[in-house]
Design a protein around this motif. Structure first.
Motif, PDB file in Angstrom:
ATOM      1  N   ILE A  76      24.491  44.592  34.386  1.00  0.00           N
ATOM      2  CA  ILE A  76      25.067  43.354  34.902  1.00  0.00           C
ATOM      3  C   ILE A  76      26.057  43.702  35.993  1.00  0.00           C
ATOM      4  N   ILE A  77      25.910  43.024  37.133  1.00  0.00           N
ATOM      5  CA  ILE A  77      26.832  43.227  38.250  1.00  0.00           C
ATOM      6  C   ILE A  77      27.308  41.868  38.755  1.00  0.00           C
ATOM      7  N   TYR A  78      28.397  41.898  39.507  1.00  0.00           N
ATOM      8  CA  TYR A  78      29.039  40.677  39.992  1.00  0.00           C
ATOM      9  C   TYR A  78      29.284  40.805  41.479  1.00  0.00           C
ATOM     10  N   LYS A  79      29.037  39.719  42.225  1.00  0.00           N
ATOM     11  CA  LYS A  79      29.358  39.712  43.648  1.00  0.00           C
ATOM     12  C   LYS A  79      30.860  39.527  43.801  1.00  0.00           C
ATOM     13  N   GLU A  80      31.456  40.359  44.614  1.00  0.00           N
ATOM     14  CA  GLU A  80      32.894  40.253  44.848  1.00  0.00           C
ATOM     15  C   GLU A  80      33.244  38.888  45.452  1.00  0.00           C
ATOM     16  N   THR A  81      32.399  38.379  46.356  1.00  0.00           N
ATOM     17  CA  THR A  81      32.678  37.077  46.973  1.00  0.00           C
ATOM     18  C   THR A  81      32.608  35.945  45.953  1.00  0.00           C
ATOM     19  N   ASP A  82      31.726  36.054  44.954  1.00  0.00           N
ATOM     20  CA  ASP A  82      31.661  35.040  43.888  1.00  0.00           C
ATOM     21  C   ASP A  82      32.960  35.009  43.100  1.00  0.00           C
ATOM     22  N   LEU A  83      33.490  36.185  42.804  1.00  0.00           N
ATOM     23  CA  LEU A  83      34.748  36.259  42.054  1.00  0.00           C
ATOM     24  C   LEU A  83      35.889  35.638  42.860  1.00  0.00           C
ATOM     25  N   MET A  84      35.939  35.948  44.158  1.00  0.00           N
ATOM     26  CA  MET A  84      36.994  35.386  45.004  1.00  0.00           C
ATOM     27  C   MET A  84      36.874  33.869  45.084  1.00  0.00           C
ATOM     28  N   THR A  85      35.652  33.365  45.166  1.00  0.00           N
ATOM     29  CA  THR A  85      35.429  31.917  45.222  1.00  0.00           C
ATOM     30  C   THR A  85      35.921  31.243  43.948  1.00  0.00           C
ATOM     31  N   ILE A  86      35.590  31.823  42.793  1.00  0.00           N
ATOM     32  CA  ILE A  86      36.027  31.263  41.506  1.00  0.00           C
ATOM     33  C   ILE A  86      37.550  31.269  41.426  1.00  0.00           C
ATOM     34  N   LEU A  87      38.169  32.350  41.854  1.00  0.00           N
ATOM     35  CA  LEU A  87      39.627  32.426  41.827  1.00  0.00           C
ATOM     36  C   LEU A  87      40.248  31.370  42.740  1.00  0.00           C
ATOM     37  N   GLU A  88      39.681  31.203  43.932  1.00  0.00           N
ATOM     38  CA  GLU A  88      40.200  30.202  44.870  1.00  0.00           C
ATOM     39  C   GLU A  88      40.045  28.789  44.297  1.00  0.00           C
ATOM     40  N   GLN A  89      38.897  28.508  43.681  1.00  0.00           N
ATOM     41  CA  GLN A  89      38.632  27.177  43.125  1.00  0.00           C
ATOM     42  C   GLN A  89      39.575  26.839  41.974  1.00  0.00           C
ATOM     43  N   ASN A  90      40.039  27.844  41.279  1.00  0.00           N
ATOM     44  CA  ASN A  90      40.886  27.614  40.113  1.00  0.00           C
ATOM     45  C   ASN A  90      42.356  27.886  40.375  1.00  0.00           C
ATOM     46  N   TYR A  91      42.709  28.036  41.640  1.00  0.00           N
ATOM     47  CA  TYR A  91      44.095  28.304  42.011  1.00  0.00           C
ATOM     48  C   TYR A  91      44.934  27.039  41.788  1.00  0.00           C
ATOM     49  N   ILE A  92      46.028  27.205  41.115  1.00  0.00           N
ATOM     50  CA  ILE A  92      46.945  26.094  40.865  1.00  0.00           C
ATOM     51  C   ILE A  92      48.283  26.458  41.483  1.00  0.00           C
ATOM     52  N   ASN A  93      48.751  25.600  42.361  1.00  0.00           N
ATOM     53  CA  ASN A  93      50.008  25.850  43.059  1.00  0.00           C
ATOM     54  C   ASN A  93      51.082  24.950  42.452  1.00  0.00           C
ATOM     55  N   HIS A  94      52.084  25.524  41.873  1.00  0.00           N
ATOM     56  CA  HIS A  94      53.192  24.778  41.249  1.00  0.00           C
ATOM     57  C   HIS A  94      54.417  24.837  42.145  1.00  0.00           C
ATOM     58  N   LYS A  95      54.325  24.139  43.258  1.00  0.00           N
ATOM     59  CA  LYS A  95      55.490  24.085  44.163  1.00  0.00           C
ATOM     60  C   LYS A  95      56.454  23.051  43.657  1.00  0.00           C
ATOM     61  N   THR A  96      57.708  23.383  43.760  1.00  0.00           N
ATOM     62  CA  THR A  96      58.735  22.403  43.419  1.00  0.00           C
ATOM     63  C   THR A  96      59.471  22.031  44.691  1.00  0.00           C
ATOM     64  N   ASN A  97      59.630  20.745  44.891  1.00  0.00           N
ATOM     65  CA  ASN A  97      60.347  20.271  46.076  1.00  0.00           C
ATOM     66  C   ASN A  97      61.828  20.169  45.748  1.00  0.00           C
TER      67      ASN A  97
END
Length: 99
Positions: A76-97
Motif C-alpha cells: 500500500i502506498i500513498y500519493k504525497e499530493t493526496d495527503l496534502m489535499t486532505i490536510l488542507e481540506q481539514n485545516y481549521i483556523n482558530h483566529k481570535t480577533n
C-alpha cells in the motif's frame, strides 16, 4: 619532496571533509523518495511518521475512507499530493480577533 602521513594537517582536513560528505550522502539516500511521473509516493511507515500516527490509526483512516491509497498486491502506498489535499481540506483556523 615531503612525505604526507595521517598526522599531516592537510590530510586530516581532507579526511574530515570526506567524512562529512559521506554522512551527507547517507542522509540523502536514507530520505530519498523517487518521483514517478511527477508524483511522490509514500509508504505507510512514511505517512505514520509525517502525521505522527500509529499503523493502526493509518489502517482506520483507510477503512473510514479518510485517506486515499493505492494497493498493488500486498503493498500500500500513498500519493504525497493526496495527503496534502486532505490536510488542507481539514485545516481549521482558530483566529481570535482582539479589537
Amino acid at each position: 619532496m615531503d612525505l604526507l602521513t595521517n598526522d599531516n594537517e592537510e590530510i586530516i582536513s581532507h579526511q574530515e571533509m570526506i567524512l562529512m560528505l559521506r554522512n551527507r550522502i547517507e542522509s540523502i539516500l536514507k530520505n530519498y523518495r523517487p518521483v514517478m511521473n511527477g508524483e511522490i509516493y509514500l509508504s505507510g511507515e512514511d505517512v505514520c511518521k509525517l502525521l505522527h500516527i500509529s499503523k493502526r490509526t493509518l489502517q482506520q483512516y483507510r477503512d473510514d475512507n479518510i485517506l486515499p491509497y493505492i494497493q498493488i498486491g500486498g503493498k500500500i502506498i500513498y500519493k504525497e499530493t493526496d495527503l496534502m489535499t486532505i490536510l488542507e481540506q481539514n485545516y481549521i483556523n482558530h483566529k481570535t480577533n482582539s479589537d
